[in-house]
Design a protein around this motif. Sequence first.
Motif, short mmCIF file in Angstrom:
data_model
loop_
_atom_site.label_atom_id
_atom_site.label_comp_id
_atom_site.label_asym_id
_atom_site.label_seq_id
_atom_site.Cartn_x
_atom_site.Cartn_y
_atom_site.Cartn_z
N GLN A 142 -0.61 4.99 6.17
CA GLN A 142 0.42 3.95 6.10
C GLN A 142 1.58 4.28 7.04
O GLN A 142 2.11 3.39 7.69
N ASP A 143 1.95 5.55 7.10
CA ASP A 143 3.00 5.96 8.05
C ASP A 143 2.56 5.69 9.48
O ASP A 143 3.31 5.15 10.29
N TYR A 144 1.33 6.08 9.79
CA TYR A 144 0.80 5.88 11.15
C TYR A 144 0.78 4.39 11.50
O TYR A 144 1.23 3.99 12.57
N ALA A 145 0.29 3.59 10.58
CA ALA A 145 0.18 2.14 10.83
C ALA A 145 1.55 1.49 11.00
O ALA A 145 1.68 0.47 11.68
N SER A 146 2.57 2.09 10.41
CA SER A 146 3.94 1.56 10.52
C SER A 146 4.71 2.15 11.68
O SER A 146 5.89 1.88 11.85
N GLY A 147 4.04 3.01 12.47
CA GLY A 147 4.68 3.58 13.64
C GLY A 147 5.49 4.85 13.37
O GLY A 147 6.20 5.32 14.24
N ARG A 148 5.38 5.37 12.18
CA ARG A 148 6.08 6.61 11.84
C ARG A 148 5.12 7.79 12.01
O ARG A 148 4.71 8.44 11.05
N CYS A 149 4.78 8.05 13.26
CA CYS A 149 3.74 9.04 13.58
C CYS A 149 4.14 10.46 13.20
O CYS A 149 3.29 11.23 12.74
N ASP A 186 -7.86 10.82 12.71
CA ASP A 186 -6.60 10.15 12.40
C ASP A 186 -5.40 11.05 12.68
O ASP A 186 -4.37 10.58 13.17
N TRP A 187 -5.54 12.32 12.42
CA TRP A 187 -4.47 13.28 12.68
C TRP A 187 -4.20 13.35 14.19
O TRP A 187 -3.06 13.34 14.64
N GLY A 188 -5.29 13.37 14.96
CA GLY A 188 -5.15 13.38 16.42
C GLY A 188 -4.50 12.12 16.95
O GLY A 188 -3.66 12.18 17.86
N LEU A 189 -4.86 10.98 16.40
CA LEU A 189 -4.24 9.72 16.81
C LEU A 189 -2.75 9.71 16.50
O LEU A 189 -1.94 9.21 17.29
N ALA A 190 -2.37 10.26 15.37
CA ALA A 190 -0.95 10.34 15.02
C ALA A 190 -0.20 11.26 15.98
O ALA A 190 0.93 10.98 16.35
N PRO A 229 0.82 -1.22 0.00
CA PRO A 229 0.00 0.00 0.00
C PRO A 229 0.85 1.27 0.00
O PRO A 229 0.52 2.25 -0.67
N GLU A 230 1.96 1.25 0.72
CA GLU A 230 2.83 2.42 0.76
C GLU A 230 3.42 2.73 -0.62
O GLU A 230 3.48 3.89 -1.03
N ALA A 231 3.84 1.71 -1.33
CA ALA A 231 4.38 1.91 -2.67
C ALA A 231 3.32 2.46 -3.61
O ALA A 231 3.58 3.37 -4.40
N LEU A 232 2.11 1.94 -3.50
CA LEU A 232 1.01 2.39 -4.35
C LEU A 232 0.70 3.86 -4.11
O LEU A 232 0.67 4.66 -5.04
#
Length: 72
Positions: A36-43, A66-70, A12-15
């Motif tokens: 994808q960044d958030y899900a990978s821990g790159r908040c 989602d922005w708040g969660l990040a 998904p990140e590549a796409l």
Amino acid sequence: AAYQRNQVWSSPEALWSDVVAKAPNNARAWFQLAYQDYASGRCADAVKKYGTVSQLKKPDYELLVDWGLAHE
């Protein structure tokens, strides 16, 4: 050409990175790339990308949550 295009669908990140590179004003693509960044821990990266989304379209509930969660 088909093989090279197949690499874009490898994750998904590549796409979404490919979509953003080809259509930098696509808010949906930026949103998905941020997720994808958030899900990978790159908040920190996700927060920046969600900021880009907010500049491309009016922030809605989904973006703000989602922005708040990040940020958290």
